[in-house]
Each structure stands twice: as C-alpha cells, then as structure tokens.
Motif scaffolding. Structure first.
Motif, PDB file in Angstrom:
ATOM      1  N   UNK A 152       0.900  -1.242  -0.122  1.00  0.00           N
ATOM      2  CA  UNK A 152       0.306  -0.049   0.167  1.00  0.00           C
ATOM      3  C   UNK A 152       1.353   1.105  -0.391  1.00  0.00           C
ATOM      4  N   UNK A 153       0.506   2.140  -0.643  1.00  0.00           N
ATOM      5  CA  UNK A 153       1.329   3.091  -1.258  1.00  0.00           C
ATOM      6  C   UNK A 153       2.264   3.454  -1.506  1.00  0.00           C
ATOM      7  N   UNK A 154       3.112   2.081  -2.260  1.00  0.00           N
ATOM      8  CA  UNK A 154       3.894   1.510  -3.868  1.00  0.00           C
ATOM      9  C   UNK A 154       3.249   1.760  -4.514  1.00  0.00           C
ATOM     10  N   UNK A 155       3.466   2.942  -5.922  1.00  0.00           N
ATOM     11  CA  UNK A 155       3.059   3.403  -7.132  1.00  0.00           C
ATOM     12  C   UNK A 155       3.165   2.001  -8.184  1.00  0.00           C
ATOM     13  N   UNK A 156       4.143   1.625  -8.165  1.00  0.00           N
ATOM     14  CA  UNK A 156       5.156   0.764  -9.047  1.00  0.00           C
ATOM     15  C   UNK A 156       5.766  -0.342  -8.431  1.00  0.00           C
ATOM     16  N   UNK A 157       6.215  -1.311  -9.394  1.00  0.00           N
ATOM     17  CA  UNK A 157       6.971  -2.356  -8.820  1.00  0.00           C
ATOM     18  C   UNK A 157       7.764  -2.022 -10.730  1.00  0.00           C
ATOM     19  N   UNK A 158       8.610  -3.914 -10.660  1.00  0.00           N
ATOM     20  CA  UNK A 158       9.495  -4.559 -11.977  1.00  0.00           C
ATOM     21  C   UNK A 158       8.957  -5.550 -12.712  1.00  0.00           C
ATOM     22  N   UNK A 182       0.740  -7.972 -21.815  1.00  0.00           N
ATOM     23  CA  UNK A 182       0.056  -7.937 -21.894  1.00  0.00           C
ATOM     24  C   UNK A 182      -1.518  -8.038 -20.841  1.00  0.00           C
ATOM     25  N   UNK A 183      -2.320  -6.447 -20.778  1.00  0.00           N
ATOM     26  CA  UNK A 183      -2.892  -6.458 -19.287  1.00  0.00           C
ATOM     27  C   UNK A 183      -4.352  -6.403 -20.203  1.00  0.00           C
ATOM     28  N   UNK A 206       2.672  -0.230 -12.625  1.00  0.00           N
ATOM     29  CA  UNK A 206       2.173   0.184 -11.688  1.00  0.00           C
ATOM     30  C   UNK A 206       0.771  -0.605 -10.970  1.00  0.00           C
ATOM     31  N   UNK A 207       0.178   0.400 -10.253  1.00  0.00           N
ATOM     32  CA  UNK A 207      -1.155   0.290  -9.340  1.00  0.00           C
ATOM     33  C   UNK A 207      -1.940  -0.152 -10.104  1.00  0.00           C
ATOM     34  N   UNK A 208      -2.658   0.799 -11.321  1.00  0.00           N
ATOM     35  CA  UNK A 208      -3.599   0.975 -12.452  1.00  0.00           C
ATOM     36  C   UNK A 208      -3.286  -0.316 -12.825  1.00  0.00           C
ATOM     37  N   UNK A 209      -1.743  -0.142 -13.552  1.00  0.00           N
ATOM     38  CA  UNK A 209      -2.017  -1.657 -14.298  1.00  0.00           C
ATOM     39  C   UNK A 209      -2.081  -3.117 -13.655  1.00  0.00           C
ATOM     40  N   UNK A 210      -2.071  -3.346 -12.047  1.00  0.00           N
ATOM     41  CA  UNK A 210      -2.538  -4.096 -11.038  1.00  0.00           C
ATOM     42  C   UNK A 210      -4.072  -4.575 -11.016  1.00  0.00           C
ATOM     43  N   UNK A 242       0.039  -8.923  -7.232  1.00  0.00           N
ATOM     44  CA  UNK A 242      -0.761  -8.348  -6.047  1.00  0.00           C
ATOM     45  C   UNK A 242      -0.533  -6.819  -5.420  1.00  0.00           C
ATOM     46  N   UNK A 243      -2.095  -6.826  -5.117  1.00  0.00           N
ATOM     47  CA  UNK A 243      -2.257  -5.270  -4.195  1.00  0.00           C
ATOM     48  C   UNK A 243      -1.284  -5.668  -3.096  1.00  0.00           C
ATOM     49  N   UNK A 244      -1.260  -6.919  -2.453  1.00  0.00           N
ATOM     50  CA  UNK A 244      -0.710  -6.090  -0.925  1.00  0.00           C
ATOM     51  C   UNK A 244       0.093  -7.572  -0.168  1.00  0.00           C
ATOM     52  N   UNK A 245       1.169  -7.096  -0.035  1.00  0.00           N
ATOM     53  CA  UNK A 245       2.126  -8.233   0.588  1.00  0.00           C
ATOM     54  C   UNK A 245       1.801  -9.281   0.997  1.00  0.00           C
ATOM     55  N   UNK A 246       1.076  -9.264   2.070  1.00  0.00           N
ATOM     56  CA  UNK A 246       0.355 -10.541   2.377  1.00  0.00           C
ATOM     57  C   UNK A 246      -0.533 -11.396   2.808  1.00  0.00           C
ATOM     58  N   UNK A 247      -1.066 -12.024   3.557  1.00  0.00           N
ATOM     59  CA  UNK A 247      -2.161 -12.747   3.159  1.00  0.00           C
ATOM     60  C   UNK A 247      -2.193 -13.720   4.385  1.00  0.00           C
TER      61      UNK A 247
END
Length: 412
Positions: A152-158, A182-183, A206-210, A242-247
């Motif tokens: 949460x709060x992280x806008x992008x990953x690689x 492809x998305x 990006x979070x928008x991509x996810x 995943x939008x959350x790091x844990x489950x």
C-alpha cells in the motif's frame, strides 16, 4: 527383421526375431544360421549424404561363426535395387560394408536384404528410414518473477523477463527477442538483439496496471526470431500481481464449537502468493484474533478476550488456545472470529493491515464423543486467553468428526 524359411533340409534360419527349422534329424538339429545386422550399427534414421553402416553375420547354434559368403542388396522405398554386394567374404563370420546415400535420395523406408550366397533361401531383412534434413530446432527458456507484490502506497514495481535461446545441441541462437506484456486488451512491446542467445527486459508495473489486469495476472509472450532462417520459437508465462504483500487465513476450521470445551484455532500467514515469509520480515508483523457474540455481533472481552499472537521463527501456522465459555455463560449465544495481520507501511509511520473474512461459529452440543484429540506439527502453540469458571479438559484440541446438519444441531 523378417526371414524366409529355407527349403533345404537339415538347416534352419535364425534371425533376431524368429527361428525356422526344416527336416532336422540327428546331430543336424544343432546346425543353424543367423543372418542379419549385428552390434550397434542399427541406426534407424538417416539423412541425405550419410553412410549406412551394414554388418551381417552367419552363426551356428553354439554361436560359432560360419564361413559362408553373403550377398547384400539395398532397395529404396519404391523397390528399386540401388546396391548389390555379391559374395562378400566374412571375417570370423561377420561381413561389413557401407552404403552412402546420395544428396537427393528417395525419402521413406529402405530395405536391406542379407542372404547366404550359395543358399539365397536363407535370407534376413532389415529396414531403415531416410528423412529430409531439417535445420536444428531451438528452445526458448523464459524466467520471470514468481509474483509481483505492491505494498500500500507503493505506486510501481518492476517485471523482469530473462530469455535464453539455445539449439538442441547447446549452441546459442543468433537472432532477436520480442517480448509482449498484455494487460486485458492493452499491449506493451519491446524488442532486443540476442547476445550469446540471451536478453533481458524490464517493464514498469503500476498500481493502475495491476487493478486493470484480468485476475491480477500479467501475460508475457516471448518470440525469438533466428537470423539466418527467420524461424520463430515462442514461449509464454504468466505473472500473478498482488496489491497486498501478505495473506492471512484460518485453517482446519469447520465452523463449529462445543460449549464449555477448549479448542485451538489455527491462523496461517504467508506472502501474497502463499509462500513462506522471509525471516527478516517476521519480527515486524503482528497477528491478532478478535471475537464477537451473536446478540449484537460485538466483542465481549470478558467472555472471549482478543488474542495477540506472535509470528514463529519458522513455519507459517500459529496455533492459539481458546477457552469456550459454557452455554449459561454465553446465554446461548454463538460467536464469530476474525484475524488481523499488521505490517509496517512504506509511506507513513502507521501500520498497514490485512484481515481474514469473518468466520461464524455454531454449537454442536456438549457431547464429548463428538470430539477427538489431534496434534499439529510445525506450529507455534500459544495460550492467550484466561481460563473461565468451570472444569476444563485442558491440553486437548477438540474437533467434530463431521459437520452436522441444522436438524442434528437442533436435536442436540
């Protein structure tokens, strides 16, 4: 390999598959001939221009070589005789010769006939195939992350894509790699030249991509184009996002309880993809379980106090002991429970949280024969709630042997 029966008496033909005998009498029953290819020369598929290695043998029944000359005939798939080696003299019972295929042979199944020169009735055959030479195929191996998680709060990953293209015999492919991510209906395309058969790509997620990707998965299509022939080989991978790091989840829970009897609950905490959490992250995680009574679905800390649990050093499951009040103490109420995992935020001083779904419990009566004692391996046992009034069956975990229907519950 097939063979023909000899018409001469007192002889037999023995090939690799069958033995035929004719008119044997007395000691002649021990005489036999083996005619055909031998050893490791049985290559079954040849290409144009290659040599076909042929070996023939005539052997007695006691594996003694016989000095009988052999004829070798080779025919193409259409039955044309392309070679006839006559009266080949064996060396210790074995003859050998090579037949070189032309550069444009007939493709298909060829036949080798091997026969005794003086007794052509003793014959054996063997077949081999001639196939057109095809440029060696190559394989494409693609390595992508097992998943990508955004805090949460992280806008992008690689998203990294590593490619390795090799021929079947191990040599690196010269060419180019094209990667498409492809998305939904949107595509992102990159192209690079292979270096020693390898190339690497990076895509910003990006979070928008996810949130836009179907089922939170990225589809990665890789195509490698060989320089010389323009031959294309492809490979495809998918990467969960995943939008959350844990489950966090409850496990081994059938939704039932017995008034006045203790039981354990089990909470499983994993990373977003269901894998084990790294040791370095465990100390910063907090796990708690809260309960609510069914009258107003609000907590009652006196009857069912909340549990504060600690992540174990190893393993993903936490076991917590809960003392269930009696029916009288709970005033015939049922209860629900919910687990919560807190973890440090990447953008503020506050902790972020992820919770389980609410688990609703129902009673199955107070009959002790509904329960069995069970053990759990590899979990941390924590006794967190105080013992209520009344006698308890301590240090045992009670689970129903079967989930009862509502009618059976009412009958209790």
């Amino acid at each position: 390999m097939t063979d023909k029966r000899c018409t001469k008496k007192d002889k037999q033909v023995m090939t690799d598959k069958k033995v035929y005998k004719e008119g044997q009498t007395g000691n002649d029953r021990q005489k036999e001939y083996k005619v055909g290819q031998t050893g490791n020369d049985r290559q079954k598929v040849y290409k144009e221009g290659q040599k076909v290695h042929i070996r023939g043998a005539v052997i007695s029944s006691v594996t003694k070589p016989l000095d009988s000359n052999l004829d070798i005939i080779i025919k193409d798939p259409k039955g044309n005789k392309l070679a006839h080696y006559k009266g080949v003299t064996p060396n210790l019972g074995v003859v050998s010769t090579d037949f070189k295929l032309v550069n444009d042979p007939a493709y298909g199944e060829w036949t080798i006939f091997i026969m005794a020169t003086n007794t052509p009735e003793i014959t054996a055959t063997e077949t081999f195939k001639v196939e057109k030479y095809v440029l060696p195929k190559f394989s494409v191996d693609v390595t992508v992350p097992s998943f990508i998680k955004l805090y949460p709060g992280q806008n992008a990953g690689i998203l990294t894509v590593d490619i390795l293209a090799k021929y079947t015999y191990g040599k690196s492919v010269n060419g180019k790699a094209i990667v498409q991510v492809t998305s939904n209906s949107q595509h992102e395309l990159l192209e690079k030249t292979l270096v020693n058969g390898q190339s690497s790509f990076s895509f910003t997620v990006t979070r928008e991509h996810v949130s836009r990707w179907l089922n939170y998965q990225a589809s990665v299509l890789v195509r490698v184009v060989e320089d010389v022939t323009a031959k294309v080989e492809s490979a495809e991978k998918s990467v969960p996002m995943f939008m959350m790091p844990y489950k966090i989840t409850f496990i081994n829970d059938d939704g039932s309880f017995i008034y006045g009897m203790p039981r354990n609950i089990f909470v499983k905490v994993t990373d977003a993809a269901g894998g084990s959490i790294p040791s370095a992250e465990r100390s910063a995680l907090g796990v708690s379980v809260t309960f609510a009574l069914s009258k107003n679905w609000v907590p009652n800390a006196d009857l069912l106090p909340p549990l504060t649990l600690t992540m174990p050093d190893t393993g993903d499951v936490i076991s917590a002991h809960v003392d269930i009040p009696t029916r009288l103490e709970m005033d015939n109420q049922t209860f629900s429970m919910m687990a919560e995992l807190s973890y440090p935020s990447t953008t503020s001083q506050k902790n972020e949280k992820v919770t389980t779904e609410t688990e609703y419990k129902y009673p199955i009566g107070t009959k002790t024969n509904h329960g069995i004692s069970v053990g759990v391996v590899g979990v941390t046992n924590q006794k967190s709630s105080p013992t209520h009034l009344g006698e308890r069956l301590s240090e045992q975990l009670y689970f129903p042997q079967a989930v009862l229907s509502r009618q059976e519950i009412n009958d209790n």
